[in-house]
Design a protein around this motif. Structure first.
Motif, mmCIF file in Angstrom:
data_model
loop_
_atom_site.group_PDB
_atom_site.id
_atom_site.type_symbol
_atom_site.label_atom_id
_atom_site.label_comp_id
_atom_site.label_asym_id
_atom_site.label_seq_id
_atom_site.Cartn_x
_atom_site.Cartn_y
_atom_site.Cartn_z
ATOM 1 N N ASP A 20 27.405 20.171 53.723
ATOM 2 C CA ASP A 20 27.505 19.142 52.691
ATOM 3 C C ASP A 20 27.737 19.809 51.339
ATOM 4 O O ASP A 20 27.827 21.037 51.249
ATOM 5 N N LEU A 76 31.868 16.972 51.685
ATOM 6 C CA LEU A 76 31.805 17.820 52.876
ATOM 7 C C LEU A 76 32.737 19.014 52.737
ATOM 8 O O LEU A 76 33.760 18.941 52.071
ATOM 9 N N ARG A 112 29.621 12.462 54.065
ATOM 10 C CA ARG A 112 28.384 12.892 54.727
ATOM 11 C C ARG A 112 27.726 11.782 55.545
ATOM 12 O O ARG A 112 27.399 11.948 56.708
#
Length: 189
Positions: A20, A76, A112
């Motif tokens: 992330d 991401l 995410r």
């Protein structure tokens, strides 16, 4: 350099991981057991890679004797790792296939929250593209076709559960209706 390390090999990919925007691991698969054998070493490597790449505007990095191709999207970061001698275009084709396949599965919402909500599909995609470090597929359409085929067989998806329940209710209704008819005719006789 010894000649053994320059021999062509099917084992192209050393690792795949998704982080992330804080550098936390969401998914990782390491295909070379000697590369980073412990979880601590893997996370340390991922942290180093993230620190080197998250602000860069490149697509490729070389770190710790490895070739790393990567791509960022909203919150991401996608990484594919190969050896230093590995062809960057091969690694990039794996990365693009992974990203395009996930983009389709997540309905173009590659972030995410959506990724975490669909982790079963994400693992299926990764497993269809790479098996044990060997690249199996680099065409997103082929990957999606295989994943959808398997997803249709999965009895736990919401759609298949709802369809299964509807079919069972229809069958139960038919059985009850038939039983009523038989009882009615047996009483009338």
């Amino acid at each position: 350099m010894d000649s053994a390390s320059l021999q062509p090999s099917l084992y192209t990919v050393k690792a795949v991981f998704i982080l992330d925007n804080d550098g936390n691991r969401l998914l990782s698969k390491y295909y070379d057991p000697e590369l980073y054998p412990s979880m601590k070493e893997q996370k340390n490597f991922e942290r180093n890679v993230f620190n080197k790449t998250h602000k860069a505007d490149n697509e490729i990095a070389f770190l710790e004797g490895l070739t790393i191709v990567y791509k960022g999207s909203i919150d991401l970061f996608f990484y594919v790792v190969g050896s230093a001698q590995e062809n960057e275009l091969m690694l990039m084709s794996v990365l693009n296939c992974l990203f395009d396949s996930l983009s389709h599965i997540l309905r173009k919402n590659v972030e995410r929250r959506c990724l975490l909500d669909n982790m079963d599909g994400v693992f299926l995609v990764v497993d269809e593209i790479i098996d044990g470090g060997v690249i199996l597929e680099s065409d997103p359409q082929q990957v999606l076709q295989k994943v959808n085929y398997r997803a249709d067989e999965n009895p736990l998806s919401e759609q298949s559960v709802a369809q299964h329940i509807t079919e069972k209710l229809a069958l139960t209704t038919n059985v009850l209706q038939s039983a009523k008819e038989q009882i009615k005719w047996s009483i009338l006789k």
